[in-house]
Write a protein that holds these residues in place. Structure first.
Motif, PDB file in Angstrom:
ATOM      1  N   GLY A  85     -45.235 -77.101 -46.375  1.00 42.50           N
ATOM      2  CA  GLY A  85     -44.008 -77.041 -47.141  1.00 42.50           C
ATOM      3  C   GLY A  85     -43.224 -75.776 -46.872  1.00 42.50           C
ATOM      4  N   GLU A 100     -47.887 -75.769 -52.531  1.00 43.16           N
ATOM      5  CA  GLU A 100     -47.764 -76.999 -51.746  1.00 43.16           C
ATOM      6  C   GLU A 100     -49.052 -77.814 -51.766  1.00 43.16           C
ATOM      7  OE1 GLU A 100     -45.195 -78.477 -50.437  1.00 43.16           O
ATOM      8  OE2 GLU A 100     -43.743 -76.901 -50.814  1.00 43.16           O
ATOM      9  N   GLU A 104     -48.756 -81.532 -53.314  1.00 40.84           N
ATOM     10  CA  GLU A 104     -48.894 -82.666 -52.398  1.00 40.84           C
ATOM     11  C   GLU A 104     -50.233 -83.379 -52.502  1.00 40.84           C
ATOM     12  OE1 GLU A 104     -47.719 -81.407 -48.476  1.00 40.84           O
ATOM     13  OE2 GLU A 104     -45.644 -81.108 -49.123  1.00 40.84           O
ATOM     14  N   GLU A 149     -39.697 -87.381 -52.499  1.00 45.92           N
ATOM     15  CA  GLU A 149     -40.814 -87.157 -51.574  1.00 45.92           C
ATOM     16  C   GLU A 149     -41.869 -88.233 -51.820  1.00 45.92           C
ATOM     17  OE1 GLU A 149     -43.359 -83.323 -50.055  1.00 45.92           O
ATOM     18  OE2 GLU A 149     -43.009 -83.470 -52.196  1.00 45.92           O
TER      19      GLU A 149
END
Length: 190
Positions: A85, A100, A104, A149
């Protein structure tokens, strides 16, 4: 002095004469510079300013690595990648990596090791990607993805990841560079 610094190679130095911002977007800052070449002539250089990013090699206790499959619009296909990221303005790179990984994958890590930096597109951008390995992973939550995302999470052994690279299933540069590090650290004890 570090390898690759300009002072070591003054005969290759290009000097900025003038810089024009061609485009400023949310992610990219495109520039067109007039430069003086080492032989005294002038030329133009187009390039992209980028805030930088991190890539994380998350190693589960089983030895498997956490990967993501994410659609990348410029190439109109989904790619197999390690978590990564953008670095926010003024953000410490370890904080970026920690954020990140959690956003994620939903994982935190007890052990972080900084491995180095890569420059993925030196011909047209100043982008840098800082590489970390994370161990002692703990599942903290579900994914906390940014708006817009979408990605799938999957675990691969290092052997399977290297085979995916060999077979052309992993073509993302930051992931390939990080897999080189993973292989050396996990197998050769770097």
């Amino acid at each position: 002095m570090k390898y690759g610094q300009t002072d070591e190679h003054p005969h290759l130095l290009e000097t900025q004469i003038e810089s024009t911002q061609v485009y400023l977007g949310k992610l990219l800052d495109v520039r067109l510079d007039r430069v003086r070449l080492p032989d005294g002539h002038e030329s133009m250089r187009e390039y992209v300013i980028h805030q930088g990013a991190v890539v994380i090699i998350p190693v589960l206790d089983s030895g498997e690595l956490i990967f993501e499959r994410q659609f990348r619009y410029p190439l109109r296909k989904a790619f197999l990648e390690l978590p990564a990221g953008k670095i926010e303005h003024g953000e410490d790179i370890l904080n970026t990596a920690t954020r990140e990984l959690l956003e994620e994958t939903g994982h935190s890590a007890n052990e972080w090791r900084y491995l180095g930096v890569m420059h993925p597109c030196i011909g047209y951008s100043n982008e840098r990607i800082e590489i970390f390995i994370a161990r002692g992973l703990q599942r903290e939550s579900g994914q906390q993805l940014d708006h817009g995302e979408f990605l799938d999470i999957l675990n691969l052994s290092l052997d399977d990841a290297l085979l995916a690279f060999r077979n052309g299933e992993i073509t993302d540069g930051k992931t390939i560079a990080a897999l080189f590090w993973a292989d050396k650290i996990l197998r050769a004890g770097w």
